[in-house]
Design an enzyme around this catalytic site. Structure first.
Site, mmCIF file in Angstrom:
data_model
loop_
_atom_site.group_PDB
_atom_site.id
_atom_site.type_symbol
_atom_site.label_atom_id
_atom_site.label_comp_id
_atom_site.label_asym_id
_atom_site.label_seq_id
_atom_site.Cartn_x
_atom_site.Cartn_y
_atom_site.Cartn_z
ATOM 1 C CE LYS A 55 -3.632 14.831 20.801
ATOM 2 N NZ LYS A 55 -4.085 15.918 21.692
ATOM 3 C CB SER A 57 -7.918 10.137 17.492
ATOM 4 O OG SER A 57 -8.679 11.263 17.763
ATOM 5 C CB THR A 110 -8.906 7.245 20.891
ATOM 6 O OG1 THR A 110 -7.739 7.651 20.178
ATOM 7 C CG2 THR A 110 -8.530 6.142 21.871
ATOM 8 C CB ALA A 111 -14.151 8.678 21.477
ATOM 9 C CG HIS A 149 -11.636 17.090 24.067
ATOM 10 N ND1 HIS A 149 -10.455 16.435 24.356
ATOM 11 C CD2 HIS A 149 -11.731 17.100 22.722
ATOM 12 C CE1 HIS A 149 -9.864 16.100 23.227
ATOM 13 N NE2 HIS A 149 -10.618 16.480 22.231
#
Length: 278
Positions: A55, A57, A110-111, A149
């Site tokens: 996983k 981002s 990504t944030a 989250h």
């Protein structure tokens, strides 16, 4: 065959991978050596090429396309699911952002990319693990922070205030869903094996959906101290049809994020690298 696999301990990831890693489905002779880490650690490991399947981002995608390709299943895209910019001081306005100190949940997330899209001239940024940011804002160590989250569900209870929904900003600017996190396969795996894993992840998601709203012991074990209600909110927010298959719409959103990243991330790889496994 044993494959190294990394994902976060957050409920959306453990919900997706539970059936796969705990052999609730037939894994067709494959076994998985699992590493549960926060997403910024997984991003760094992807840059280093550490894991076979991971996983990440989507914010780090431009830096890893020389080693990895995106799988169709297991990722997080959606609408109304983006990061929030929050503060303790309700008197602050969006006009102040460029002058403020901002806590970001990881450099290659990504944030960070979405914040940089909205505020390209905000340079007083510092980077932390996502679950530290609320406390940093509450203590006054920073003026504002970007939360992701489960913190999306708890910040108001702590007396914090939303300045901006960065996900809404993305959707307004692009008309596309928000690409938050994807599942990557390292190029050292044979394509046939990576495709097999992709299909197993899809089956794992289907298994989880078939047994929902039950929250398995595996999800609860790794959910820190969340209530079952917050776990379900987390799953409902981040796991959807895109987690089964990105499809044409999901892939378009990922391509758009890569396009935006070209103007924001200085260390970029050649856009000539393939993005998707198939």
């Amino acid at each position: 065959m044993t494959i190294s696999l990394g994902f976060s301990p957050c409920p959306n990831d453990t919900f997706i991978f539970d059936a796969l890693v705990n052999h609730k489905i037939d894994t067709q002779g494959l076994s998985f050596e699992v590493q549960l880490e926060d997403v910024q650690t997984l991003n760094q490991w992807a840059i280093e090429g550490k894991l076979d399947i991971s996983k990440i981002s989507y914010g780090v995608l431009p830096l890893v396309l020389n080693q990895y390709k995106v799988l169709n299943s297991g990722g997080a895209l959606g609408n109304g699911v983006g990061p929030l910019l929050i503060t303790k001081n309700p008197a602050l306005s969006l006009a102040d952002i460029n002058k403020l100190s901002i806590a970001i949940p990881g450099k290659n997330t990504t944030a960070h990319l979405l914040f940089s899209l909205a505020y390209p001239n905000a340079f007083n940024k510092s980077f932390y693990v996502f679950h530290e940011i609320e406390d940093l804002v509450l203590s006054g160590s920073v003026d504002a922070g970007v939360i992701i989250h489960e913190n999306r569900f708890t910040y108001q209870q702590k007396g914090l205030h939303k300045l901006m929904d960065l996900g809404n900003y993305w959707e307004e600017q692009t008309g596309l869903s928000i690409p938050l996190g994807g599942i990557m396969a390292h190029n050292r795996l044979l394509d046939s094996v990576a495709i097999q894993v992709d299909e197993l992840i899809r089956k794992s998601v289907e298994y989880a959906f078939a047994h929902y709203p039950h929250v398995s012991a595996y999800v609860q074990q790794h959910a820190q101290e969340m209530s079952e209600q917050v776990m379900r909110q987390h799953i409902d927010l981040y796991v959807n049809d895109f987690s089964l298959d990105l499809g044409i719409t999901g892939k378009a959103a990922v391509h758009k994020l890569l396009e935006v990243a070209q103007n924001i991330i200085p260390e970029k790889v050649s856009p000539d690298h393939p993005v998707f496994l198939h």
